[in-house]
Each structure stands twice: as C-alpha cells, then as structure tokens.
Design a protein around this motif. Structure first.
Motif, PDB file in Angstrom:
ATOM      1  N   ARG A  83       0.833  -1.198   0.000  1.00  0.00           N
ATOM      2  CA  ARG A  83       0.000   0.000   0.000  1.00  0.00           C
ATOM      3  C   ARG A  83       0.867   1.249   0.000  1.00  0.00           C
ATOM      4  N   SER A  84       1.981   1.199   0.698  1.00  0.00           N
ATOM      5  CA  SER A  84       2.885   2.351   0.726  1.00  0.00           C
ATOM      6  C   SER A  84       3.376   2.671  -0.675  1.00  0.00           C
ATOM      7  N   THR A  85       3.766   1.626  -1.407  1.00  0.00           N
ATOM      8  CA  THR A  85       4.234   1.823  -2.776  1.00  0.00           C
ATOM      9  C   THR A  85       3.129   2.421  -3.641  1.00  0.00           C
ATOM     10  N   THR A  86       1.903   1.885  -3.469  1.00  0.00           N
ATOM     11  CA  THR A  86       0.773   2.390  -4.239  1.00  0.00           C
ATOM     12  C   THR A  86       0.513   3.854  -3.940  1.00  0.00           C
ATOM     13  N   GLY A 235       9.370  -3.099  11.669  1.00  0.00           N
ATOM     14  CA  GLY A 235       9.475  -1.977  12.595  1.00  0.00           C
ATOM     15  C   GLY A 235       9.739  -0.628  11.958  1.00  0.00           C
ATOM     16  N   GLU A 236      10.484   0.194  12.668  1.00  0.00           N
ATOM     17  CA  GLU A 236      10.674   1.591  12.304  1.00  0.00           C
ATOM     18  C   GLU A 236      11.512   1.776  11.040  1.00  0.00           C
ATOM     19  N   ARG A 237      12.236   0.770  10.644  1.00  0.00           N
ATOM     20  CA  ARG A 237      13.102   0.945   9.481  1.00  0.00           C
ATOM     21  C   ARG A 237      12.314   1.078   8.181  1.00  0.00           C
ATOM     22  N   ILE A 238      11.033   0.705   8.164  1.00  0.00           N
ATOM     23  CA  ILE A 238      10.237   0.847   6.940  1.00  0.00           C
ATOM     24  C   ILE A 238       9.247   2.006   7.054  1.00  0.00           C
ATOM     25  N   ILE A 239       9.412   2.845   8.082  1.00  0.00           N
ATOM     26  CA  ILE A 239       8.527   3.995   8.286  1.00  0.00           C
ATOM     27  C   ILE A 239       9.371   5.259   8.238  1.00  0.00           C
ATOM     28  N   ALA A 240       8.855   6.282   7.603  1.00  0.00           N
ATOM     29  CA  ALA A 240       9.585   7.545   7.497  1.00  0.00           C
ATOM     30  C   ALA A 240       9.933   8.067   8.887  1.00  0.00           C
ATOM     31  N   GLU A 241      11.207   8.386   9.097  1.00  0.00           N
ATOM     32  CA  GLU A 241      11.675   8.840  10.417  1.00  0.00           C
ATOM     33  C   GLU A 241      10.939  10.096  10.872  1.00  0.00           C
ATOM     34  N   GLU A 242      10.511  10.927   9.918  1.00  0.00           N
ATOM     35  CA  GLU A 242       9.819  12.165  10.273  1.00  0.00           C
ATOM     36  C   GLU A 242       8.539  11.907  11.056  1.00  0.00           C
ATOM     37  N   GLU A 243       7.912  10.755  10.833  1.00  0.00           N
ATOM     38  CA  GLU A 243       6.681  10.440  11.553  1.00  0.00           C
ATOM     39  C   GLU A 243       6.928  10.317  13.050  1.00  0.00           C
ATOM     40  N   PHE A 244       8.117   9.890  13.429  1.00  0.00           N
ATOM     41  CA  PHE A 244       8.457   9.751  14.846  1.00  0.00           C
ATOM     42  C   PHE A 244       9.150  11.001  15.382  1.00  0.00           C
ATOM     43  N   SER A 245      10.094  11.525  14.603  1.00  0.00           N
ATOM     44  CA  SER A 245      10.967  12.589  15.108  1.00  0.00           C
ATOM     45  C   SER A 245      10.250  13.916  15.312  1.00  0.00           C
ATOM     46  N   CYS A 246       9.133  14.145  14.616  1.00  0.00           N
ATOM     47  CA  CYS A 246       8.440  15.426  14.763  1.00  0.00           C
ATOM     48  C   CYS A 246       7.784  15.578  16.129  1.00  0.00           C
ATOM     49  N   GLY A 247       7.618  14.475  16.842  1.00  0.00           N
ATOM     50  CA  GLY A 247       7.076  14.548  18.200  1.00  0.00           C
ATOM     51  C   GLY A 247       5.586  14.782  18.272  1.00  0.00           C
ATOM     52  N   LYS A 248       4.863  14.438  17.221  1.00  0.00           N
ATOM     53  CA  LYS A 248       3.416  14.648  17.281  1.00  0.00           C
ATOM     54  C   LYS A 248       2.724  13.596  18.144  1.00  0.00           C
ATOM     55  N   VAL A 249       3.355  12.450  18.308  1.00  0.00           N
ATOM     56  CA  VAL A 249       2.809  11.397  19.166  1.00  0.00           C
ATOM     57  C   VAL A 249       3.940  10.752  19.955  1.00  0.00           C
ATOM     58  N   TYR A 250       3.734  10.604  21.252  1.00  0.00           N
ATOM     59  CA  TYR A 250       4.699   9.860  22.074  1.00  0.00           C
ATOM     60  C   TYR A 250       4.026   9.426  23.367  1.00  0.00           C
ATOM     61  N   PHE A 251       4.594   8.415  24.002  1.00  0.00           N
ATOM     62  CA  PHE A 251       4.099   7.911  25.286  1.00  0.00           C
ATOM     63  C   PHE A 251       5.005   8.423  26.398  1.00  0.00           C
ATOM     64  N   TYR A 252       4.387   8.737  27.526  1.00  0.00           N
ATOM     65  CA  TYR A 252       5.219   9.166  28.653  1.00  0.00           C
ATOM     66  C   TYR A 252       4.443   9.064  29.959  1.00  0.00           C
ATOM     67  N   LYS A 253       4.998   8.342  30.908  1.00  0.00           N
ATOM     68  CA  LYS A 253       4.476   8.231  32.263  1.00  0.00           C
ATOM     69  C   LYS A 253       3.063   7.637  32.296  1.00  0.00           C
ATOM     70  N   PRO A 275       2.268  10.979   2.939  1.00  0.00           N
ATOM     71  CA  PRO A 275       1.161  10.052   2.681  1.00  0.00           C
ATOM     72  C   PRO A 275       0.538   9.567   3.987  1.00  0.00           C
ATOM     73  N   GLN A 276      -0.766   9.470   4.004  1.00  0.00           N
ATOM     74  CA  GLN A 276      -1.450   9.012   5.211  1.00  0.00           C
ATOM     75  C   GLN A 276      -0.985   7.632   5.640  1.00  0.00           C
ATOM     76  N   ILE A 277      -0.601   6.801   4.673  1.00  0.00           N
ATOM     77  CA  ILE A 277      -0.194   5.439   4.994  1.00  0.00           C
ATOM     78  C   ILE A 277       0.988   5.425   5.951  1.00  0.00           C
ATOM     79  N   GLU A 278       1.881   6.415   5.868  1.00  0.00           N
ATOM     80  CA  GLU A 278       3.028   6.470   6.770  1.00  0.00           C
ATOM     81  C   GLU A 278       2.566   6.720   8.201  1.00  0.00           C
ATOM     82  N   THR A 279       1.601   7.624   8.356  1.00  0.00           N
ATOM     83  CA  THR A 279       1.060   7.897   9.686  1.00  0.00           C
ATOM     84  C   THR A 279       0.313   6.682  10.211  1.00  0.00           C
ATOM     85  N   LEU A 285       2.186   0.558  14.674  1.00  0.00           N
ATOM     86  CA  LEU A 285       3.380   0.101  15.382  1.00  0.00           C
ATOM     87  C   LEU A 285       3.376   0.614  16.815  1.00  0.00           C
ATOM     88  N   SER A 286       2.930   1.844  17.012  1.00  0.00           N
ATOM     89  CA  SER A 286       2.853   2.410  18.363  1.00  0.00           C
ATOM     90  C   SER A 286       1.835   1.658  19.212  1.00  0.00           C
TER      91      SER A 286
END
Length: 528
Positions: A83-86, A235-253, A275-279, A285-286
């Motif tokens: 789907r990502s390729t599509t 895991g994370e190696r097939i997902i754009a790093e920007e999806e994680f690094s931007c800090g829009k979603v994270y777990f804490y406490k 692309p929405q598929i990356e999100t 995964l989260s």
C-alpha cells in the motif's frame, strides 16, 4: 520483570474512572449501565464465541461462511508495504494536479482563510456512490468553517472502507486463508492471552456473540491482509523517520489510574505533507508496542490531545477515520479515557461530525479540558509536561532506529523458538478441544499446528502427542507468568492452567527474537 498480563475484571468494567469528575454523571452512568457487561454471562459468551470461531474456521459445512458473515465488506491482500508503494505512485501521479490547484489558489488571492481539500492521498471508499461524490467534489475546497462540511463530504468521511483492488480481493473461505486467521489469532493474543483478547470483543459488542464473532474476524482479517505481524518485525526501518521525530505522538508516564499516557500534539500533524499510509503505519506500530506495556491492573490507556495551535490544516478526516477504526474495531476496549485539551471553537464543529461515528460508550470516554489545570485531575502535576501546564521538564526526543538495536537472532535460534511456540499452541489447542469438542463438528488434527522436529520437514500431526510429551519432560518454563492471562483464577471454564503459562512463555521467547525494537524498547519502556 514486569509481565504485562491483563485482568478480565478490569476489562469487563465499562465504568469510567473519572465519571465523578464530569457534570453529567447521572446521565452518563445511566447510559453506561444500559450496556454494562453485567447484563450478560461472560463465561457463557466466551464459550459460545470459541465454539462459533472454531466452527466457522474448521467445520467443512459451517452454518454460515466467513464471506456470508462479512457480506458488506471486501478485503484486499495488499500489505502495508504494498500500500505504501501504491500511495507513493498515486502521490506522483497527482502531483501536477496538486501544484495546479495551489497555483490557482494563489492567483485567486483567496488566502485569507485556511483551506483544506477533501480527497487527496487519503484512503477512501471505492464504492460507486462515493466515487460519484468524490468526482463531483474533486476540485472543491472548504473553508475553515466546520459548517461547510456538507452531507456529501460526510458520506466520504463516514465510509470506513479503504480502497480495495477488485483484482486482489481474497477468498475468505479458502482453507489456506482460514489457517492464516487461526495463526494470526495466536500471535495477536500472545501477550494478553486468548480468553482476554476474545473478551475484549465480547464486551465491545455487549455480549452479542454473533456480533463479537463478526468484529473479531474483521480485526483478524485486517491483521492478516495488512500483515501487522510483518510490520512489527520490520518496525521503524520501513517507516519515514519524520513520523516519529516530529514529536506529534509519544508515550510518557502514567495517569492517576495507572494507565499509560499517550500525548498527541495535533498542530504537529499537517495532513497531506506525507502520505497518510506512513502515519497509519506509525500508529499501528505504536499501538502494538503499547500492548507490550499494558499490565494486568491497567489494561487500558489514557490519551491526551493537545489542541493548542490547531487549525484546519491539522484536521485530517481521513486519518481520524482510520484512528476511530483502530479503537472501535481493531483494538477494542483499549481506550480508558481521552482528554481533549484547549480545543478552539473551530474544532467543536468538527467534533459534532466525528462524534456521529463513535459508539456511545467510547464517546463517554472523551473529556474536553478547557483549562490545562484540569489535567491535574487525571495526571499528577509532576508527570505532566510543562507545555501542558505541568512541572515535568521532559521533552520528547526521538532516538533513531539502528539495526544493531535488534536482536539479530540466527535462523536456527528463531526456528527453535518457533517450534517451541507451536508445541505450546498445540498443548493449548488440545485443552480447548477437550472443553468444546463435543459441541463442534471438527477434528482435532485440523486445529493443530505442524511441528518442525529438529530442523527436519514438518512431521505428520499423528506424531504431535509424542513431541509434546517429550518437550514437557525437559522444557522448564523460563518466565514467571501469572496463573492465567486473565488474572482471575476463579473464571470457571476459561483456559487458565499451566498450558496458558507455557503458551505465554513460548510466545515471548519467539517474539523477542523476531520483533524489531522500537523507540520504546530503546527508552526502556517494554519488558523485552
């Protein structure tokens, strides 16, 4: 070591822990009581669901087929990678059109208000009616006034079906696909236990077994066709790093109820930038990682939506639809409470649209927080990030994926772990069959997994008993799991004895060798 087992009693409680904090307590409690799990016999429902599930998967002449049960849905065998390729191809094909639309907007000078476009690269229904609606509105733009969300736009939003390639529609009732569903069931329930997983669907459907079966199969088909297990392994190696690094979603406490807290900074998500598929992949995964963290006392999570800086460029209806599907259809009874903090007036119009898609029980778990100080009613001030009015100076910083973080087990080690897990599954299945065999028209051999003995080709099922007995004599448990995944030793006929412990232990041994490590493994949140 923390064993993240789940307590059935906690899952079966639909009462909100913070109901006394709301102004309309009596009304909400009345609504909740109408759907209380106490109105149905949980043990009877669980037994019936097991019987119905085994029958539809293994009976040669079931009273209903999977295709008939899921008659309103079509499923494609495209995985998330496909789907990502599509999506990337579609994005390139539509790039000229998008540039043209942007240019027209700039030339017209109508930039006083934020604008968003229905359609784009989001997943949409491909039904004939909705295609007509999409074509009609292909170049339509909506201003940031929620009232401009028309009935036709709502048709697009309300439809929960993804685009399905009719040439790739799968045969739901083939023997091979049913076997994949059976295997997926055991992998999906590996951490919390099979009874606990099934009970989540029973509770979500208020004890209606046929509806719970349909919901469970829908979730398992989704997991198989989108290859959720494969996503966790890659895991994370097939997902754009920007999806994680931007800090829009994270777990804490944790919150005051002991629920793991997810923070979502909505303004950091700008739709159609990626692309929405990356999100979606990042979200799944989260959520799968959260399942490793939830424990038996608190089997649900707390979500905090930070709405500061929100504008309509952040209002991604396509992704919201996907997220609602996750909570209501694919991961039922995982949400404990959702706090929407500082929502501007413009969002309340959007909320009226979103709420129409929510189950009333889920909707009652959503609390609007006007003042950040109110978050302290749910989470200790010392554990709330400063950006949300707390005193905790924590700032999320993503630690990039490194292949060296993974276990990188050898094929031989994985094969041994898989073999031990298959043996444990068959032990469990034999006990299930002893319990339900007289009520189902299937053979035990059809339910059992073939065992690869010492690297040779798969043995015949007739040898399975000898293999299991040999393993039991010299295979001590390496983990100290509770006596049942349910955490409730009094739960009559559920499968809660030693075989369940062995199944859990064997799954962990296999999973820790094959699951790719995420940020939360690197940060020390998970137990393996």
């Amino acid at each position: 070591m923390i064993i993240p087992k789940v307590n059935i009693k906690n899952i079966l409680s639909s009462e909100s822990s913070n109901s006394e904090k709301t102004k309309d307590v009596s009304a909400k409690e009345q609504e909740k009581s109408s759907s209380s799990p106490k109105e149905f016999n949980k043990e009877e429902c669980l037994n019936n669901l097991w019987i119905e599930l085994i029958t539809i998967l293994f009976d040669e002449n079931p009273k209903t087929t999977i295709k008939e049960l899921m008659s309103s849905k079509k499923y494609s065998n495209q995985s998330y990678i496909e789907r990502s390729t599509t999506e990337e191809i579609r994005k390139k094909e539509n790039s000229e059109e998008s540039i043209s639309e942007v240019s027209e907007t700039s030339v017209s000078g109508s930039t006083k208000k934020s604008k968003f476009r229905i359609g784009g690269n989001h997943s949409r229904s491909n039904s004939a009616n909705n295609n007509n609606v999409q074509k009609k509105n292909a170049k339509k733009e909506l201003t940031n006034e929620p009232e401009n969300f028309t009935e036709e736009d709502e048709v697009i939003f309300n439809n929960s079906e993804d685009n399905v390639d009719t040439n790739a529609v799968i045969n739901l009732d083939s023997k091979e696909f049913k076997q994949k569903i059976w295997e997926c069931l055991f992998w999906s329930a590996g951490i919390e236990g099979l009874d606990t997983l099934l009970l989540r669907f029973i509770v979500a459907r208020k004890g209606k077994v046929n509806e719970a079966l349909k919901m469970l199969l829908n979730a398992l088909i989704w997991r198989v066709t989108y290859d959720i297990e494969g996503l966790c392994k890659k895991g994370e190696r097939i997902i754009a790093e920007e999806e994680f690094s931007c800090g829009k979603v994270y777990f804490y406490k944790f919150d005051k109820e002991g629920r793991f807290v997810t923070y979502i900074h909505v303004s950091k998500h700008i739709k159609e930038v990626r692309p929405q598929i990356e999100t979606e992949k990042m979200t799944i995964l989260s959520m799968e990682t959260v399942r490793l963290i939830l424990n038996k006392e608190t089997p649900t999570a707390c979500m905090v939506f930070d709405m500061s800086g929100f504008s309509m460029q952040n209002m991604d209806y396509g992704f919201i639809r996907f997220l609602l599907n996750c909570f209501q259809n694919y991961y039922p009874e995982m949400l404990g409470v959702a706090l929407i903090v500082g929502a501007p007036w413009i969002f309340h119009g959007c909320w009226k649209i979103i709420k129409q898609l929510l189950d009333p029980v889920v909707a009652n778990k959503v609390q609007f927080i006007k003042d950040k100080d109110e978050i302290k009613n749910y989470i200790d001030e010392s554990e709330i990030p400063e950006c949300l009015g707390g005193t905790n100076s924590y700032n999320f910083k993503y630690m990039p994926y490194n292949e060296e973080d993974d276990v990188n087990a050898s094929e031989e080690e994985i094969a041994v772990a898989k073999r031990n897990w298959d043996i444990a599954k068959n032990e469990y299945i034999k006990e299930i069959y002893e319990h339900y065999g007289s009520q189902i028209n299937v053979k035990l051999n059809d339910l059992l997994f073939k065992i690869n003995d010492k690297g040779n080709d798969c043995n015949e099922i007739k040898n399975i008993n000898d293999i299991i007995e040999n393993e039991n004599s010299n295979s001590p448990s390496s983990y100290s799991a509770p006596s049942s995944a349910s955490g409730d030793d009094s739960f009559g006929n559920s499968i809660i004895r030693q075989n369940e412990k062995n199944l859990y232990n064997a799954f962990v041994e296999y999973d820790k060798l094959t699951r790719s490590r995420t940020f939360y493994h690197r940060a020390g949140f998970t137990h393996y």
